[in-house]
Design a protein around this motif. Structure first.
Motif: not given
Length: 260
Positions: A216-236
């Protein structure tokens, strides 16, 4: 990398309803809206988790109300919106995040009951919530904003998760269609499409497929899994007045996954 709420965004005086808010991305969103000053209505079938989310908001100085809700049941969804309005007066923002993911198999090996469960929660649940939320927003001054939580799997293929991917593609279809239908009614409707996020849902998936986290990490160019807060900030941002000319959009918060 910052996990702080975007600067300049305030939800003071706003009422925000979040389904699926007992844990994971839903909880992160509820907490973020609470920190930004919103009165938050939390909906979930998980009573302990829902009350915990509400308690965390209140402990931080915010206002929150938990309403046990099964989003697949019309009367419960209608009661949820009615409760939000009777308690806080209106619904300015609705985030539809309740969803399930329970498959890891090729499409040809799927079962009818499993398909029905996934579609019932992930698609019918969103549709029922949107219907009740829209009815309220259309009759209140100022309209409102609806944000449906889809998935990067609603934009691309997800091998061994065909039912889940289909359900999230359907959420995007609902989002686009409703956005166009109500574009002149002061209601904006968008979807958020996260990549892999550190949530209980992902943890359950990894339990079924040990070692998959590296893939999963390798499939994301940023090489990591997101923290839920990062998604929440986009929603805000997407639900705020700063995004006032954005509707019918699918915002990918996926570390570059769908850019490949």
């Amino acid at each position: 990398m910052t996990k702080q709420p975007p600067s300049g965004i305030s939800y003071a005086g706003k009422v925000v309803l979040v389904t699926g808010a007992a844990s994971g991305i839903g909880r992160a969103m509820a907490l973020a809206f609470g920190r930004a000053g919103a009165c938050v209505v939390i909906a979930d079938t998980a009573v302990d988790g829902g009350h915990m989310t509400a308690a965390l908001i209140v402990e931080a100085g915010g206002k929150a109300l938990f309403v046990k809700t099964n989003v697949t049941v019309t009367t419960e969804v209608e009661a949820l919106v009615d409760k939000a309005v009777s308690h806080y007066g209106r619904v300015d923002v609705a985030v539809n995040g309740a969803a399930i993911e329970e498959e890891h198999l090729p499409l040809a090996d799927g079962e009818d009951a499993q398909f029905d469960r996934i579609m019932n929660v992930n698609v019918k649940g969103v549709w029922l919530c949107m219907r009740s939320e829209l009815r309220q927003m259309l009759k209140q001054e100022g309209g409102g904003v609806i944000l449906n939580i889809a998935d990067a799997g609603g934009l691309v293929a997800v091998p061994n998760h065909a039912m889940y991917a289909a359900s999230k593609h359907a959420v995007i279809g609902l989002t686009k269609t409703a956005a166009v239908e109500y574009a002149k009614s002061d209601v904006r409707i968008n979807s958020l499409c996260p990549g892999a996020v550190k949530t209980p849902m992902l943890a359950r998936m990894l339990e079924r497929d040990p070692g998959r986290d590296k893939k999963i990490k390798a499939a994301h160019p940023m090489g990591r899994i997101a923290d839920p807060a990062e998604v929440a900030n986009a929603a805000l941002w997407l639900c705020s007045d700063q995004a006032s000319f954005v509707t019918g959009h699918q915002l990918a918060v996926d570390g570059g996954l769908t850019a490949m």
